[in-house]
Design an enzyme around this catalytic site. Structure first.
Site, PDB file in Angstrom:
ATOM      1  N   GLY A 119       0.759  -1.239   0.000  1.00 60.07           N
ATOM      2  CA  GLY A 119       0.000   0.000   0.000  1.00 60.07           C
ATOM      3  C   GLY A 119       0.790   1.289   0.000  1.00 60.07           C
ATOM      4  O   GLY A 119       0.305   2.316  -0.468  1.00 60.07           O
ATOM      5  N   ASP A 173      -5.072   1.359  10.601  1.00 58.90           N
ATOM      6  CA  ASP A 173      -6.467   0.954  10.803  1.00 58.90           C
ATOM      7  C   ASP A 173      -6.537   0.330  12.195  1.00 58.90           C
ATOM      8  O   ASP A 173      -6.686   1.052  13.186  1.00 58.90           O
ATOM      9  CB  ASP A 173      -6.856  -0.002   9.666  1.00 58.90           C
ATOM     10  CG  ASP A 173      -8.310  -0.447   9.719  1.00 58.90           C
ATOM     11  OD1 ASP A 173      -9.118   0.240  10.358  1.00 58.90           O
ATOM     12  OD2 ASP A 173      -8.646  -1.478   9.111  1.00 58.90           O
ATOM     13  N   PHE A 193     -14.063   1.929   4.102  1.00 57.60           N
ATOM     14  CA  PHE A 193     -13.008   1.249   3.364  1.00 57.60           C
ATOM     15  C   PHE A 193     -12.616   2.101   2.170  1.00 57.60           C
ATOM     16  O   PHE A 193     -13.447   2.434   1.323  1.00 57.60           O
ATOM     17  CB  PHE A 193     -13.444  -0.153   2.916  1.00 57.60           C
ATOM     18  CG  PHE A 193     -12.269  -0.980   2.499  1.00 57.60           C
ATOM     19  CD1 PHE A 193     -11.475  -1.612   3.458  1.00 57.60           C
ATOM     20  CD2 PHE A 193     -11.922  -1.103   1.168  1.00 57.60           C
ATOM     21  CE1 PHE A 193     -10.368  -2.351   3.087  1.00 57.60           C
ATOM     22  CE2 PHE A 193     -10.804  -1.847   0.787  1.00 57.60           C
ATOM     23  CZ  PHE A 193     -10.030  -2.466   1.751  1.00 57.60           C
ATOM     24  N   VAL A 194     -11.344   2.500   2.119  1.00 59.15           N
ATOM     25  CA  VAL A 194     -10.896   3.432   1.085  1.00 59.15           C
ATOM     26  C   VAL A 194      -9.912   2.768   0.131  1.00 59.15           C
ATOM     27  O   VAL A 194      -9.183   1.860   0.501  1.00 59.15           O
ATOM     28  CB  VAL A 194     -10.258   4.688   1.720  1.00 59.15           C
ATOM     29  CG1 VAL A 194     -11.319   5.555   2.372  1.00 59.15           C
ATOM     30  CG2 VAL A 194      -9.159   4.328   2.721  1.00 59.15           C
TER      31      VAL A 194
HETATM   32  P1  IMP Z   1      -4.013  -2.433  10.207  1.00 63.86           P
HETATM   33  O1  IMP Z   1      -2.978  -3.503  10.459  1.00 63.86           O
HETATM   34  O2  IMP Z   1      -5.385  -2.890  10.594  1.00 63.86           O
HETATM   35  O3  IMP Z   1      -3.662  -1.100  10.777  1.00 63.86           O
HETATM   36  O4  IMP Z   1      -4.140  -2.290   8.670  1.00 63.86           O
HETATM   37  C1  IMP Z   1      -3.127  -1.779   7.967  1.00 63.86           C
HETATM   38  C2  IMP Z   1      -3.091  -2.344   6.574  1.00 63.86           C
HETATM   39  O5  IMP Z   1      -4.355  -2.836   6.120  1.00 63.86           O
HETATM   40  C3  IMP Z   1      -2.713  -1.205   5.686  1.00 63.86           C
HETATM   41  O6  IMP Z   1      -1.326  -1.233   5.463  1.00 63.86           O
HETATM   42  C4  IMP Z   1      -3.523  -1.454   4.448  1.00 63.86           C
HETATM   43  O7  IMP Z   1      -2.725  -2.191   3.547  1.00 63.86           O
HETATM   44  C5  IMP Z   1      -4.696  -2.295   4.880  1.00 63.86           C
HETATM   45  N1  IMP Z   1      -5.918  -1.464   5.031  1.00 63.86           N
HETATM   46  C6  IMP Z   1      -6.512  -1.052   6.177  1.00 63.86           C
HETATM   47  N2  IMP Z   1      -7.598  -0.301   5.946  1.00 63.86           N
HETATM   48  C7  IMP Z   1      -7.688  -0.227   4.590  1.00 63.86           C
HETATM   49  C8  IMP Z   1      -8.629   0.438   3.715  1.00 63.86           C
HETATM   50  O8  IMP Z   1      -9.575   1.131   4.096  1.00 63.86           O
HETATM   51  N3  IMP Z   1      -8.386   0.269   2.384  1.00 63.86           N
HETATM   52  C9  IMP Z   1      -7.363  -0.460   1.895  1.00 63.86           C
HETATM   53  N4  IMP Z   1      -6.449  -1.080   2.670  1.00 63.86           N
HETATM   54  C10 IMP Z   1      -6.637  -0.968   4.021  1.00 63.86           C
HETATM   55 MG    MG Z   2      -0.537  -2.323   3.845  1.00 70.56          MG
END
Ligand code: IMP
Ligand code: MG
Length: 180
Positions: free
Chosen positions: A38, A97, A146-147
């Site tokens: 990402g 997230d 979700f973006v």
């Molecule tokens: P976390 O571990 O839950 O903080 O999520 C982080 C990873 O999940 C990010 O590096 C993104 O790759 C993916 N992610 C989280 N939310 C989104 C979203 O809304 N759209 C797309 N990818 C997301």
């Molecule tokens: Mg990621």
């Protein structure tokens, strides 16, 4: 799809962050570490605005699997990363997230003995954190949706959108009812 941040707003945010990092680091060398996949567009835009001597490396983290917006099992890999020991490291991800990814990758990097480690994210989703840590620098806080776009994907698609957009409810997959 609904626009959350225009390409112009994204660029202005990256400008502000770069100015902050340039002031913070001066002439000191920094190792910028992007989280794949990402962060690749954000990192590419950010590093071209930085004035200090920088090296760039990548780690891989994946948690979302297939047609779901919910995190699955998190796997990380630091393979191929330049040596971290004794370096000032800035870890860059697209979005915070649950925070599980940044928390895990930070812990992985600390194990390799950096002189310092700071974390930067383009986006922080409000009210979602499941960990105690918070990023040192956040460019934009966004509501819980979700973006996609500007590097972020849904099932591998939309990373190339120049803007950040939220998928509408009908564009999202049905809840996974396995196990019910
Ligand atoms: P976390 O571990 O839950 O903080 O999520 C982080 C990873 O999940 C990010 O590096 C993104 O790759 C993916 N992610 C989280 N939310 C989104 C979203 O809304 N759209 C797309 N990818 C997301
Ligand atoms: Mg990621």
């Amino acid at each position: 799809m609904k626009t959350v941040l225009t390409a112009h707003e994204l660029q202005a945010g990256v400008d502000r962050l770069a100015a902050k990092l340039n002031a913070r680091w001066g002439d000191r060398p920094v190792l910028m570490v992007g989280v794949l996949g990402g962060a690749f567009i954000f990192l590419a835009d950010l590093v071209r605005r930085l004035d200090m001597p920088i090296e760039i490396g990548f780690v891989r983290a994946s948690s979302y699997r297939g047609q779901t917006t919910r995190p699955g099992e998190l796997t990380t890999s630091l393979e191929g990363l330049p040596a971290v020991r004794g370096r000032h490291v800035v870890l860059v991800d697209d979005i915070f997230d649950s925070g599980l990814t940044l928390d895990r990758v930070s812990a992985d990097l600390w194990r390799d003995g950096p002189a310092s480690l700071e974390t930067v994210v383009l986006l922080l989703k409000q009210g979602r954190a499941q960990v105690a840590m918070r990023p040192d620098h956040v460019v934009f806080e966004i509501p819980d949706a979700f973006v996609v776009g500007y590097g972020l994907d849904y099932d591998g698609l939309f990373r190339n959108l120049p803007e950040l957009a939220a998928l509408e409810p009908h564009e999202l997959p049905q809840p996974d009812r396995r196990g019910e």
